[in-house]
Write a protein that holds these residues in place. Structure first.
Motif, PDB file in Angstrom:
ATOM      1  N   ALA A 167       0.776  -1.126  -0.080  1.00  0.00           N
ATOM      2  CA  ALA A 167       0.063  -0.038  -0.144  1.00  0.00           C
ATOM      3  C   ALA A 167       0.805   1.026   0.057  1.00  0.00           C
ATOM      4  N   LEU A 168       1.917   1.168   0.887  1.00  0.00           N
ATOM      5  CA  LEU A 168       2.859   2.580   0.750  1.00  0.00           C
ATOM      6  C   LEU A 168       3.542   2.714  -0.380  1.00  0.00           C
ATOM      7  N   ALA A 169       3.930   1.648  -1.174  1.00  0.00           N
ATOM      8  CA  ALA A 169       4.477   1.622  -2.359  1.00  0.00           C
ATOM      9  C   ALA A 169       3.662   1.861  -3.267  1.00  0.00           C
ATOM     10  N   LEU A 170       2.426   1.618  -3.437  1.00  0.00           N
ATOM     11  CA  LEU A 170       1.395   2.242  -4.439  1.00  0.00           C
ATOM     12  C   LEU A 170       1.188   3.883  -4.133  1.00  0.00           C
ATOM     13  N   ILE A 171       1.168   4.106  -3.089  1.00  0.00           N
ATOM     14  CA  ILE A 171       0.955   5.685  -2.939  1.00  0.00           C
ATOM     15  C   ILE A 171       2.165   6.421  -3.168  1.00  0.00           C
ATOM     16  N   MET A 172       3.297   5.980  -2.773  1.00  0.00           N
ATOM     17  CA  MET A 172       4.750   6.532  -3.337  1.00  0.00           C
ATOM     18  C   MET A 172       4.725   6.468  -4.899  1.00  0.00           C
ATOM     19  N   LEU A 232       8.308   1.145   9.077  1.00  0.00           N
ATOM     20  CA  LEU A 232       9.308   2.116   8.716  1.00  0.00           C
ATOM     21  C   LEU A 232      10.522   1.726   7.806  1.00  0.00           C
ATOM     22  N   ALA A 233      11.194   0.689   7.989  1.00  0.00           N
ATOM     23  CA  ALA A 233      11.994  -0.116   7.025  1.00  0.00           C
ATOM     24  C   ALA A 233      11.697  -0.237   5.687  1.00  0.00           C
ATOM     25  N   ILE A 234      10.440  -0.807   5.833  1.00  0.00           N
ATOM     26  CA  ILE A 234       9.591  -1.306   4.326  1.00  0.00           C
ATOM     27  C   ILE A 234       9.200   0.128   3.644  1.00  0.00           C
ATOM     28  N   GLY A 235       8.580   1.188   4.389  1.00  0.00           N
ATOM     29  CA  GLY A 235       8.375   2.486   3.655  1.00  0.00           C
ATOM     30  C   GLY A 235       9.417   3.111   2.970  1.00  0.00           C
ATOM     31  N   SER A 236      10.535   3.172   4.003  1.00  0.00           N
ATOM     32  CA  SER A 236      11.910   3.841   3.195  1.00  0.00           C
ATOM     33  C   SER A 236      12.460   3.073   2.029  1.00  0.00           C
ATOM     34  N   THR A 237      12.249   1.832   2.231  1.00  0.00           N
ATOM     35  CA  THR A 237      13.025   0.960   1.037  1.00  0.00           C
ATOM     36  C   THR A 237      12.105   1.101   0.038  1.00  0.00           C
ATOM     37  N   ASP A 238      10.687   1.219   0.066  1.00  0.00           N
ATOM     38  CA  ASP A 238       9.722   1.574  -1.070  1.00  0.00           C
ATOM     39  C   ASP A 238      10.013   2.706  -1.766  1.00  0.00           C
ATOM     40  N   LEU A 289      13.109   4.310  -2.076  1.00  0.00           N
ATOM     41  CA  LEU A 289      14.351   4.072  -2.767  1.00  0.00           C
ATOM     42  C   LEU A 289      13.997   3.375  -4.078  1.00  0.00           C
ATOM     43  N   PHE A 290      13.127   2.201  -3.949  1.00  0.00           N
ATOM     44  CA  PHE A 290      12.599   1.553  -5.454  1.00  0.00           C
ATOM     45  C   PHE A 290      11.929   2.257  -5.877  1.00  0.00           C
ATOM     46  N   ALA A 291      10.741   3.113  -5.530  1.00  0.00           N
ATOM     47  CA  ALA A 291      10.278   4.189  -6.464  1.00  0.00           C
ATOM     48  C   ALA A 291      11.166   5.116  -7.206  1.00  0.00           C
ATOM     49  N   LEU A 292      12.137   5.494  -6.684  1.00  0.00           N
ATOM     50  CA  LEU A 292      13.249   6.421  -7.088  1.00  0.00           C
ATOM     51  C   LEU A 292      13.581   5.769  -8.579  1.00  0.00           C
ATOM     52  N   ASP A 293      13.860   4.215  -8.463  1.00  0.00           N
ATOM     53  CA  ASP A 293      14.414   3.642  -9.457  1.00  0.00           C
ATOM     54  C   ASP A 293      13.512   3.167 -10.597  1.00  0.00           C
ATOM     55  N   SER A 294      12.304   2.842 -10.175  1.00  0.00           N
ATOM     56  CA  SER A 294      11.399   2.044 -11.175  1.00  0.00           C
ATOM     57  C   SER A 294      10.565   3.096 -11.754  1.00  0.00           C
ATOM     58  N   ILE A 295      10.215   4.326 -11.337  1.00  0.00           N
ATOM     59  CA  ILE A 295       9.612   5.140 -12.010  1.00  0.00           C
ATOM     60  C   ILE A 295      10.388   5.589 -13.159  1.00  0.00           C
ATOM     61  N   PRO A 296      11.469   6.068 -13.129  1.00  0.00           N
ATOM     62  CA  PRO A 296      12.170   6.291 -14.308  1.00  0.00           C
ATOM     63  C   PRO A 296      12.588   5.098 -15.420  1.00  0.00           C
ATOM     64  N   VAL A 332       1.935   3.894 -17.052  1.00  0.00           N
ATOM     65  CA  VAL A 332       3.086   3.750 -15.864  1.00  0.00           C
ATOM     66  C   VAL A 332       2.191   3.303 -14.584  1.00  0.00           C
ATOM     67  N   PHE A 333       0.998   4.033 -14.442  1.00  0.00           N
ATOM     68  CA  PHE A 333       0.441   3.743 -13.177  1.00  0.00           C
ATOM     69  C   PHE A 333      -0.166   2.387 -12.985  1.00  0.00           C
ATOM     70  N   THR A 334      -0.796   1.690 -14.094  1.00  0.00           N
ATOM     71  CA  THR A 334      -1.444   0.447 -14.143  1.00  0.00           C
ATOM     72  C   THR A 334      -0.353  -0.462 -14.108  1.00  0.00           C
ATOM     73  N   ALA A 335       0.689  -0.393 -14.895  1.00  0.00           N
ATOM     74  CA  ALA A 335       1.790  -1.453 -15.078  1.00  0.00           C
ATOM     75  C   ALA A 335       2.356  -1.551 -13.457  1.00  0.00           C
ATOM     76  N   ASN A 336       2.731  -0.351 -12.790  1.00  0.00           N
ATOM     77  CA  ASN A 336       3.186  -0.693 -11.617  1.00  0.00           C
ATOM     78  C   ASN A 336       2.177  -1.216 -10.504  1.00  0.00           C
ATOM     79  N   ALA A 337       1.030  -0.535 -10.496  1.00  0.00           N
ATOM     80  CA  ALA A 337      -0.027  -1.172  -9.466  1.00  0.00           C
ATOM     81  C   ALA A 337      -0.270  -2.711  -9.744  1.00  0.00           C
ATOM     82  N   PHE A 338      -0.408  -3.345 -10.936  1.00  0.00           N
ATOM     83  CA  PHE A 338      -0.787  -4.819 -10.875  1.00  0.00           C
ATOM     84  C   PHE A 338       0.530  -5.227 -10.647  1.00  0.00           C
ATOM     85  N   ALA A 339       1.839  -4.953 -10.990  1.00  0.00           N
ATOM     86  CA  ALA A 339       2.926  -5.615 -10.654  1.00  0.00           C
ATOM     87  C   ALA A 339       3.062  -5.752  -8.962  1.00  0.00           C
ATOM     88  N   LEU A 340       2.619  -4.648  -8.544  1.00  0.00           N
ATOM     89  CA  LEU A 340       2.808  -4.636  -6.867  1.00  0.00           C
ATOM     90  C   LEU A 340       1.869  -5.458  -6.185  1.00  0.00           C
TER      91      LEU A 340
END
Length: 334
Positions: A110-115, A200-206, A208-215, A227-235
């Motif tokens: 859920a945190l990853a989707l929001i970020m 907290l550890a999971i959220g901060s990790t998410d 960092l991953f968002a900074l890589d996966s979105i570009p 971009v949004f749907t591919a991310n959402a269904f993958a997560l």
């Protein structure tokens, strides 16, 4: 350019939130150890939903956009495997009981989707305003790929996470998980449980991953909806996938190498796209070519990993790190 109506956005977001609520509700209502059969069924269901959505989407808007969706989905799904490595490290480091692991995963997803939603909106706005952002994103991915390859035999140090260190210094943390709660009381004082620190550890990790996966996915398509749907269904399938493959993750010894190659390839693709906008003579990489390259890299990576483990049963995979010291200094290797 893809025209997406407000109704399509609303229906898509409702579908994703509905699937997330279902997953979260099942995990929260009945904490339990997820068995292999349940993980298989759930994984197949989420993959089927993602494929079904892609087929319907392609039939409605055209197979060019459909190919972009599937390419983006494959990229994000492959990058999400690295998420699972880090989730496993976090679960092990904080000794999360098996019955609470799926709850942690759902909140993490859920945190990853929001970020990712936030970064997608920012990325789309930047790309529409400044064409040179394609160059910036491309260079970021290339640098990330180089760093990931250099430290492919290392694991991120969860205990050294800034948020985790600050929380432990400033908050009272209970000794046990207290029934899976986030907050509790210790010696009459309000306190947080280890589960709060894990999130907290999971959220901060998410983050960092968002900074890589979105570009990375903007290297496949610059359509925010795709971009949004591919991310959402993958997560969305990560929870089930975690319990399905966590026993196999150690065998993917070349995954970090494969991911670094994919990130480098997409980075070059973004740089070429920027160059093509300046001079038509600069070649571009098509979506179909991207699909082929990504598919070949993932296939070769998986086969080579299985061969390596068969030849050397002691070989173990690592999540890779962007900041670790030389892994050979610690004597760890595949």
């Amino acid at each position: 350019m893809l025209e997406v109506t407000a109704l399509r956005w609303a229906l898509t977001i409702a579908l994703i939130l509905g699937l997330l609520a279902l997953d979260l509700g099942l995990a929260a209502a009945r904490p339990h150890v997820v068995k292999f059969r349940e993980a298989v069924i759930s994984s197949i269901l989420y993959i089927a939903v993602a494929i079904g959505f892609g087929l319907v989407f392609a039939a409605q808007v055209g197979w060019d956009f459909g190919a972009e969706y599937f390419a983006g989905y494959i990229v994000e799904k492959s990058l999400s495997i690295d998420n699972l490595f880090v989730f496993t490290i976090i679960m092990t480091t904080f000794a999360v009981p098996d019955r609470y692991q799926q709850k942690v995963l759902i909140f993490g997803i859920a945190l990853a989707l929001i970020m990712r939603a936030i970064f997608i909106a920012l990325g789309a706005a930047l790309l529409s305003l400044f064409s040179f952002m394609f160059l910036i994103f491309g260079l970021v991915l290339i640098v990330t790929a180089v760093q990931l390859y250099r430290h492919r035999n290392a694991d991120p140090d969860v205990q050294d996470n800034v948020l985790v260190r600050v929380a432990r210094r400033g908050l009272t943390v209970t000794e046990d998980y207290d029934g899976g709660r986030l907050f509790s009381r210790s010696a009459g004082r309000r306190a947080v449980t280890p589960l709060f620190i894990v999130l907290l550890a999971i959220g901060s990790t998410d983050l960092l991953f968002a900074l890589d996966s979105i570009p990375a996915i903007f290297g496949i398509t610059d359509e925010p909806y795709i971009v949004f749907t591919a991310n959402a269904f993958a997560l969305l399938g990560l929870r089930a996938l975690f319990f399905l493959v966590k026993g196999l993750l150690d065998r993917l010894v070349y995954l970090s190498t494969g991911l670094s190659l994919i990130l480098a390839f997409i980075g070059v693709k973004l740089v070429l796209h920027w160059g093509h906008g300046i001079d038509d003579r600069v070649p571009e990489v098509s979506t179909n070519a991207s699909l082929i390259v990504i598919g070949v890299v993932l296939t070769v990576t998986t086969i080579a990993s299985l061969i390596k483990v068969r030849q050397d049963p002691t070989a173990r995979a690592h999540a890779g790190s962007l900041t670790a010291e030389d892994p050979h200094d610690s004597g760890r290797s595949r």
